[in-house]
Design an enzyme around this catalytic site. Structure first.
Site, short mmCIF file in Angstrom:
data_model
loop_
_atom_site.label_atom_id
_atom_site.label_comp_id
_atom_site.label_asym_id
_atom_site.label_seq_id
_atom_site.Cartn_x
_atom_site.Cartn_y
_atom_site.Cartn_z
N GLU A 34 8.55 16.19 15.74
CA GLU A 34 8.93 16.15 14.32
C GLU A 34 8.06 17.13 13.52
O GLU A 34 6.84 17.08 13.58
CB GLU A 34 8.72 14.73 13.77
CG GLU A 34 9.25 14.57 12.36
CD GLU A 34 8.98 13.19 11.76
OE1 GLU A 34 7.87 12.66 11.96
OE2 GLU A 34 9.89 12.66 11.11
N GLU A 77 9.63 1.54 10.63
CA GLU A 77 10.59 2.63 10.39
C GLU A 77 9.81 3.92 10.56
O GLU A 77 8.97 4.27 9.73
CB GLU A 77 11.16 2.54 8.96
CG GLU A 77 11.89 1.25 8.66
CD GLU A 77 13.20 1.11 9.41
OE1 GLU A 77 13.72 2.12 9.90
OE2 GLU A 77 13.69 -0.02 9.53
N CYS A 121 12.96 11.79 6.45
CA CYS A 121 13.01 11.42 7.87
C CYS A 121 14.40 11.62 8.45
O CYS A 121 14.57 11.73 9.66
CB CYS A 121 12.57 9.97 8.03
SG CYS A 121 13.54 8.85 7.01
N GLY A 181 6.62 5.13 8.13
CA GLY A 181 5.69 6.25 8.25
C GLY A 181 5.84 6.90 9.60
O GLY A 181 6.89 6.80 10.25
N THR A 223 1.20 6.40 13.64
CA THR A 223 0.66 5.29 12.82
C THR A 223 1.34 3.98 13.20
O THR A 223 0.69 2.93 13.29
CB THR A 223 0.86 5.57 11.31
OG1 THR A 223 0.51 6.91 11.04
CG2 THR A 223 0.03 4.65 10.46
N LYS A 268 0.83 -1.19 0.00
CA LYS A 268 0.00 0.00 0.00
C LYS A 268 0.87 1.25 0.00
O LYS A 268 1.50 1.58 0.99
CB LYS A 268 -0.89 0.01 1.25
CG LYS A 268 -1.84 1.18 1.26
CD LYS A 268 -2.09 1.65 2.66
CE LYS A 268 -2.65 3.03 2.74
NZ LYS A 268 -2.12 4.05 1.85
P1 NAD Z 1 1.82 8.14 7.87
O1 NAD Z 1 2.12 7.33 9.08
O2 NAD Z 1 0.71 9.10 7.93
O3 NAD Z 1 1.47 7.18 6.64
C1 NAD Z 1 2.36 6.19 6.20
C2 NAD Z 1 1.56 5.09 5.52
O4 NAD Z 1 0.73 4.46 6.50
C3 NAD Z 1 0.62 5.61 4.43
O5 NAD Z 1 0.59 4.69 3.37
C4 NAD Z 1 -0.71 5.65 5.15
O6 NAD Z 1 -1.82 5.56 4.30
C5 NAD Z 1 -0.60 4.44 6.05
N1 NAD Z 1 -1.50 4.44 7.22
C6 NAD Z 1 -2.11 5.49 7.81
N2 NAD Z 1 -2.88 5.06 8.84
C7 NAD Z 1 -2.75 3.72 8.89
C8 NAD Z 1 -3.28 2.70 9.75
N3 NAD Z 1 -4.13 2.98 10.74
N4 NAD Z 1 -2.88 1.43 9.54
C9 NAD Z 1 -2.01 1.12 8.56
N5 NAD Z 1 -1.51 2.03 7.70
C10 NAD Z 1 -1.85 3.33 7.87
O7 NAD Z 1 3.19 8.81 7.46
P2 NAD Z 1 3.40 9.85 6.30
O8 NAD Z 1 2.82 11.16 6.76
O9 NAD Z 1 2.97 9.25 5.03
O10 NAD Z 1 4.99 9.96 6.26
C11 NAD Z 1 5.72 10.82 7.06
C12 NAD Z 1 6.30 10.10 8.24
O11 NAD Z 1 7.08 8.99 7.81
C13 NAD Z 1 7.26 10.98 9.04
O12 NAD Z 1 7.01 10.78 10.41
C14 NAD Z 1 8.63 10.44 8.67
O13 NAD Z 1 9.63 10.65 9.61
C15 NAD Z 1 8.33 9.00 8.50
N6 NAD Z 1 9.35 8.35 7.68
C16 NAD Z 1 10.22 7.50 8.29
C17 NAD Z 1 11.22 6.89 7.54
C18 NAD Z 1 12.19 5.92 8.17
O14 NAD Z 1 12.88 5.24 7.43
N7 NAD Z 1 12.26 5.83 9.48
C19 NAD Z 1 11.33 7.17 6.18
C20 NAD Z 1 10.43 8.06 5.60
C21 NAD Z 1 9.43 8.64 6.36
#
Ligand code: NAD
Length: 480
Positions: A384, A248, A282, A226, A230, A173
């Site tokens: 963040e 992650e 990130c 993400g 989440t 997804k």
């Molecule tokens: P997010 O958590 O909002 O969404 C990430 C993914 O999870 C999306 O596909 C979203 O649709 C899905 N999602 C949302 N709610 C969910 C649920 N209840 N169950 C399962 N899936 C769900 O994150 P974002 O806003 O898309 O991305 C930004 C975040 O990602 C920042 O916090 C950033 O630091 C983090 N990030 C971390 C890394 C890493 O490697 N540690 C890399 C890139 C981004």
């Protein structure tokens, strides 16, 4: 208007609900395509397809699995320009960045794991003359791979490539904010002849599709990148089912500048580590700590170079910062700038939405922003922000800056600038984060593991770690 389709059982199909969500071009602030508003029914269909494909995919000779992955990598390279443009339109990032970083890295992810599939070896231990123990690593089953919007195809492939290489089949997804390149990727998989059901891509909201993946009893391993909030939800859903999880999550990374650094390198790389991809990486170093004797000089030069950055049309080769991913995210980042002011911060440059003209007049642009005058414990320095916003703070001693660096709930990455080798080792050893860069930033050898400490995550990706993650170890002991 173009309709993105789900990729299930080898075909591009509509969501069961026949409903679609708006997909925005953030540089224009306008809807430019539609994505499936999928739900549990689509996840069920995808999971059934993945289950059916598992027996043949997992037993395929690894050379064959490898060749599929390599073929897809080659197709990404062939379509580099088109994919980079699509990523830029969908995400808001400069097309130049997508062309130089995102898409080449997506191809490299596929190639790396194409190679890993044929080079992976499990362990054997010979217990003197008494026994031989060896480890068989079998692919776990159907993997759920959930990825974010900041590096869409880059992080999407970073998850599915090792899963497929290990012999798992996948229900993936992408983020609902950036679905386009995953859709184009599904077309490449069809062109490459990837057997049906091996990879399934379901588009839609996290609360529906992501949640259904977390809850599905036949998806036994989940790799998620993400936000931390989440990640907690996914863990709360999946952990009681004893699913294997790799999370992650977010970061609030320190960038530590000692007075004995190579000044030019430290400033120029810090500009990049602060504002690349609009600060939506990130690993961006959003808290800059500068040794007091260098503080004024660093701040002056850093602010001067920040002011010179061009915020503009992502399709323009001159642009340094494109649009933020969505209006909601722009407002979130702006709210943190307000918070910083309330907390007593002084904005040295930036702080405002940028209004461009022409086709980008309604885009979600923000000035790169530099804030000083805040302590390390205020919310601005603990939470963040994930945008082009950095704070700069002075420090007097190594111990002090280590305390500052480790003071957040996160532990993803850190950067240290010093020409003193002993200090580099000493400080690196004491910073709590999964990756530490000394005198560089973002450099990655794909063989090394990657992941966060504390609330930045659980588990490690990259290299063999990811192959191990998607497999289950079984030990056989033969008494001699
Ligand atoms: P997010 O958590 O909002 O969404 C990430 C993914 O999870 C999306 O596909 C979203 O649709 C899905 N999602 C949302 N709610 C969910 C649920 N209840 N169950 C399962 N899936 C769900 O994150 P974002 O806003 O898309 O991305 C930004 C975040 O990602 C920042 O916090 C950033 O630091 C983090 N990030 C971390 C890394 C890493 O490697 N540690 C890399 C890139 C981004």
């Amino acid at each position: 208007m173009e309709k993105i389709m789900n990729y299930i059982d080898g075909g591009l199909i509509e969501p069961s609900s026949k409903k679609y969500l708006d997909n925005y071009n953030p540089a224009e602030g306008k809807v430019y395509s539609l994505l499936p508003d999928s739900d549990i029914e689509d996840v069920n269909l995808a999971t059934i397809a993945a289950q059916q494909a598992f027996a043949s995919w997992s037993s395929l000779p690894s050379e064959k699995r490898s060749s599929y992955l390599q073929k897809i990598a080659d197709l990404i390279v062939r379509d580099l320009d088109a994919l980079a443009l699509a990523e830029s339109i969908d995400q808001g990032k400069p097309v130049k960045l997508a062309k130089n970083m995102d898409i080449p890295r997506a191809a490299a992810n596929m190639s790396f794991y194409a190679s890993a599939a044929i080079h992976f070896a499990s362990e054997a231990h010979i217990t003197d003359t008494q026994a031989i123990n060896y480890t068989i690593r079998n692919p776990i089953g159907v993997a759920g791979c959930i990825s974010p919007w900041n590096l869409p195809l880059y992080l999407f492939t970073w998850k599915i490539a090792p899963a497929l290489a290990a012999g798992c089949t996948v229900v993936a997804k992408p983020s609902e904010l950036t679905p386009m390149t995953a859709y184009l990727f599904s077309k490449l998989c069809i062109e490459a002849g990837l057997p049906k059901g091996v990879l399934n891509i379901i588009h839609g909201l996290g609360s529906k599709v992501g949640q259904a993946i977390s809850e599905h009893t036949s998806i036994t391993v989940i790799s998620f990148t993400g936000g931390t909030v989440t990640g907690k939800k996914i863990a709360a859903t999946a952990a009681p089912m004893f699913k294997k999880l790799s999370l992650e999550l977010g970061g609030k990374n320190p960038n530590i500048i000692f007075a004995d650094c190579d000044f030019e390198q430290a400033v120029s790389t810090s500009i990049n580590s602060s504002f690349a991809n609009q600060g939506e990486i990130c690993l961006c170093g959003s808290r800059i700590f500068v040794e007091r004797s260098l503080y004024e000089k660093f701040v002056d030069e850093f602010v001067k170079r920040t002011k010179a950055l061009i915020v503009g049309d992502p399709s323009d080769e001159q642009t340094n910062l494109g649009a933020l991913v969505s209006e909601a995210h722009l407002n979130k980042v702006l709210s943190y700038i307000e918070l910083a002011k309330q907390e007593g911060g002084e904005i040295l440059t930036g702080g405002h939405r940028v209004k461009l003209t022409g086709r980008c007049a309604d885009g979600y642009f923000l000035e790169p922003t530099v804030i000083v005058g805040l302590g390390h414990q205020c919310r601005t320095n603990q939470e963040e922000i994930f945008g082009p916003v950095v704070t700069i703070m002075p420090f007097d001693s190594e111990d002090e800056v280590i305390t500052y660096a480790n003071s957040t709930a996160y532990g993803l990455s850190a950067t240290i600038w010093t020409e003193n080798l002993k200090r580099a080792h000493r400080v690196s050893a004491q910073i709590k984060s999964g990756i530490i860069w000394v005198n560089c930033w973002l450099f990655r050898d794909l063989r090394t593991s990657f992941g966060g400490m504390k609330q930045s995550g659980v588990g490690r990706e990259g290299g063999w770690e990811a192959i191990r993650f998607f497999t289950e170890a079984k030990n056989v002991c033969i008494r001699l």
